[in-house]
Motif scaffolding. Structure first.
Motif, short mmCIF file in Angstrom:
data_model
loop_
_atom_site.label_atom_id
_atom_site.label_comp_id
_atom_site.label_asym_id
_atom_site.label_seq_id
_atom_site.Cartn_x
_atom_site.Cartn_y
_atom_site.Cartn_z
N ALA A 48 -14.29 -37.08 73.34
CA ALA A 48 -13.16 -37.99 73.35
C ALA A 48 -12.26 -37.72 74.62
O ALA A 48 -11.60 -38.47 75.34
CB ALA A 48 -12.63 -38.35 72.07
N TYR A 55 -19.82 -41.41 71.39
CA TYR A 55 -19.00 -40.93 70.21
C TYR A 55 -20.08 -40.69 69.01
O TYR A 55 -19.82 -39.73 68.44
CB TYR A 55 -17.80 -41.71 70.01
CG TYR A 55 -16.97 -41.94 71.19
CD1 TYR A 55 -16.05 -40.99 71.47
CD2 TYR A 55 -17.04 -43.09 71.83
CE1 TYR A 55 -15.16 -41.18 72.70
CE2 TYR A 55 -16.44 -43.20 73.10
CZ TYR A 55 -15.14 -42.11 73.38
OH TYR A 55 -14.78 -42.39 74.44
N GLY A 106 -11.84 -44.90 74.17
CA GLY A 106 -11.70 -43.33 73.92
C GLY A 106 -10.35 -42.94 73.10
O GLY A 106 -10.46 -42.22 72.36
N TRP A 123 -10.95 -43.59 69.28
CA TRP A 123 -11.83 -42.60 68.62
C TRP A 123 -10.97 -41.22 68.55
O TRP A 123 -11.02 -40.82 67.43
CB TRP A 123 -12.88 -42.24 69.32
CG TRP A 123 -13.93 -43.33 69.43
CD1 TRP A 123 -14.36 -44.54 69.72
CD2 TRP A 123 -15.17 -43.07 68.21
NE1 TRP A 123 -15.33 -45.08 69.18
CE2 TRP A 123 -16.03 -44.14 68.30
CE3 TRP A 123 -15.30 -41.93 67.32
CZ2 TRP A 123 -16.94 -44.33 67.40
CZ3 TRP A 123 -16.49 -42.17 66.44
CH2 TRP A 123 -17.46 -43.19 66.53
#
Length: 475
Positions: free
Chosen positions: A295, A274, A109, A112
Motif C-alpha cells: 500500500a 491488496y 491505497g 487500505w
C-alpha cells in the motif's frame, strides 16, 4: 572517446522499456477479465503484437531522431502538421482518464493503509469518492511547482519498489506450493483452464490487454544512442518480451494460486493487488505486513506518477502543437514557465470525467468504468504508431534510418497493417462495457457515458483549431 561514454547498452534499454510497459496492477486487471485464460492471451499478444510493435517503434525513433522520437512528430513528419496536431491532442486526451484513474488508485491505497481492509468501499459514498479523487488531483496541480523534481525521484523509487514487490509475489507464491499447506485455489489446473473463451466478452477485453503493454514508444529516442542499433535494439526488445512473458504468465498463474479463477471477487480490479498481498502474508503468518508495504509502495508510486503525468501531458500538448491549431490563452506560460491555463483545461476535463462516473451504482463500478475507458482511448492512440510506420515503409527511400525492421517493404507494411487492424478492432469492441451484463441497465449506462466521454475528449480536438482561427481573425 567522449561519444562512447554516451552509448546506452541494450539491456539498459530493455529495462527502461520494461518499467513503462507492465506492472502488477496490469496483471490483476486482465486476470479479472479473463481468469487463467489470460495466460494464453499474454503469450499470443506478446509474440504476435508486442515484438513487432516494439521494433516498429525502434525504426520510427531512428528515422525521426532529430525530432526527439515523439509520437506526434512521427505523424507530422509523414502526414503534415494537421494530423501531427491531432495526434498530440488524442495522446493528451488519452491521458485524462489515466490521471483520473491514477488519482482514484491513490484514494483506494489510502483506504487500505488506514483501514487495513476494503471497508472504504462500503462506507464511502460515490460522491465523496469522486470529491476526494478531485481534491488529490487539485493538490498535485498546486504542488507541481514546488515538488516536481522530488516526485520524479520518488516515482523512480516507487517504480523500482513496485517491480520488486511483483517479483517477490511470484517467488513467494511458488515457494508456498512446496510447503505443507500449499495448494492451488483454481481447480482443475490443466491445459483447458488456461485457454481463453473466445466470445464477445473476450473481444471487449483485448483493449485493456493492449493498454497494459503499450508504452514502448517512450524509449524510442534512445535507439540512436545505442552503439549498434541494427543489432542491439532487437536484442533489447526480445529481452523486454521475455521479461514481460515471465512476469505476466507466472504472475497470472500466481494469482490463480490464491484466487479461484472461476469465482473471482467482483471488486478484484480495484482491490485485487491488496487482496493478493494480504493472502500471501496470511499464508506465511506475516499478518497484513506485506499488504501495508504494498500500500505504501502503491501510494508513493501513484502520487509521483500523477505529478509527473500532469506536468508532462500538459506541456506536451501546448509545446508540440502548431500555434495555428491552439488558442494563445491555452499555450500561455506564467512567470514561472507553467502552463496555468493548460492545467485549468486538464482539471476541467478531469472533473467532467469524474462527473460522468459519479452516477454509477457503486464505487467499484466507477473504478472499473474509468479503467475500461483507458482500455478504449489508449489503444486508439496507439493506432497512430502503426499509421506512421506504414507511411514510412510505403516511401522507404525518403525515410532512411540506421535501424530497419524487416528489410522487405511489402512484408513490413503487411505487419504494420496487422498490428493496426488488431488495435482498431480492440478499440471498437472496447467501447462495449466489460463488467456489466449485456443488455442490463448498467450496461446501457456505461455504454452511453463511454460514447459521451470519447466524443467530448476527442471532439474538443476539432474545436481548438476553430477557436484559434477565430482568435486570429479578431486581432
Amino acid at each position: 572517446m567522449e561519444e562512447k561514454k554516451n552509448f546506452i547498452s541494450w539491456p539498459v534499454v530493455a529495462l527502461m522499456s520494461f518499467v513503462t510497459v507492465i506492472g502488477f496492477d496490469d496483471i490483476i486487471y486482465n486476470f479479472a477479465n479473463q481468469g487463467m485464460g489470460v495466460i494464453t492471451s499474454w503469450v499470443i499478444l506478446l509474440i504476435l503484437y508486442v515484438v513487432p510493435y516494439s521494433l516498429m517503434v525502434g525504426q520510427l525513433g531512428s528515422v525521426f531522431n532529430h525530432e526527439g522520437g515523439g509520437l506526434s512528430s512521427w505523424v507530422r513528419g509523414t502526414s503534415g502538421d494537421k494530423l501531427g496536431y491531432f495526434t498530440a491532442w488524442t495522446y493528451w486526451a488519452a491521458s485524462i482518464p489515466y490521471v483520473v484513474d491514477t488519482a482514484n488508485a491513490v484514494v483506494v491505497g489510502f483506504g487500505w493503509l488506514i483501514n487495513g481492509n476494503d471497508s472504504m468501499e462500503d462506507t464511502m459514498s460515490n460522491s465523496l469518492f469522486a470529491l476526494l479523487t478531485f481534491v488529490i488531483f487539485l493538490a498535485f496541480i498546486f504542488l507541481q511547482r514546488h515538488f516536481k523534481k522530488s516526485l520524479e525521484v520518488l516515482s523512480t523509487i516507487g517504480g523500482g519498489a513496485m517491480f520488486v514487490m511483483t517479483i517477490l509475489f511470484v517467488i513467494m507464491t511458488f515457494t508456498s506450493l512446496f510447503m505443507p499447506n500449499g495448494h492451488i485455489e483454481t481447480q482443475p489446473m490443466n491445459f483447458k483452464t488456461i485457454l481463453p473463451k473466445f466470445d464477445l466478452h473476450y473481444l471487449t477485453t483485448i483493449g485493456l490487454l493492449i493498454y497494459a503493454i503499450n508504452g514502448a514508444e517512450l524509449v524510442a529516442p534512445f535507439v540512436t544512442r545505442m552503439r549498434k542499433p541494427k543489432r542491439e535494439f532487437p536484442k533489447a526488445m526480445i529481452m523486454l518480451t521475455v521479461m514481460t512473458i515471465f512476469l505476466t504468465v507466472f504472475g497470472s498463474f500466481s494469482l490463480g494460486v490464491f484466487f479461484d479463477a472461476h469465482h473471482l471477487p467482483n471488486n478484484l480490479k480495484m482491490n485485487g493487488s491488496y487482496y493478493a498481498f494480504q493472502r500471501l502474508g496470511e499464508f506465511f503468518h506475516m499478518g497484513n505486513s506485506l499488504m501495508y508495504i504494498f500500500a505504501v509502495t502503491q501510494i508513493i508510486y501513484m502520487c509521483a506518477l500523477l505529478a509527473v503525468l500532469l506536468d508532462a501531458m500538459t506541456r506536451m500538448l501546448i509545446s508540440d502543437t502548431g500555434k495555428e491549431f491552439m488558442p494563445k490563452k491555452l499555450t500561455k506560460l506564467n512567470e514561472d514557465g507553467l502552463p496555468i491555463n493548460g492545467y485549468i483545461l486538464t482539471t476541467a476535463l478531469s472533473a467532467f470525467i469524474l462527473l460522468l462516473g459519479v452516477f454509477l451504482p457503486e464505487m467499484n463500478d466507477i473504478f472499473n468504468w474509468l479503467l475500461n475507458l483507458n482500455g478504449i482511448i489508449s489503444p486508439g492512440v496507439t493506432c497512430w504508431i502503426f499509421f506512421a510506420f506504414i507511411k514510412i515503409r510505403l516511401n522507404s527511400q525518403k525515410y532512411q534510418s540506421e535501424y530497419v525492421f524487416i528489410k522487405n517493404d511489402r512484408f513490413a507494411v503487411a505487419v504494420g497493417v496487422w498490428c493496426f487492424a488488431v488495435t482498431i478492432i480492440a478499440t471498437l469492441f472496447g467501447v462495449l462495457p466489460q463488467d456489466a451484463a449485456f443488455g442490463s441497465s448498467l450496461f446501457w449506462h456505461e455504454l452511453i457515458i463511454n460514447i459521451v466521454g470519447i466524443v467530448v475528449l476527442i471532439g474538443l480536438g476539432f474545436v481548438m483549431p476553430y477557436l484559434a482561427k477565430r482568435e486570429r481573425n479578431q486581432i
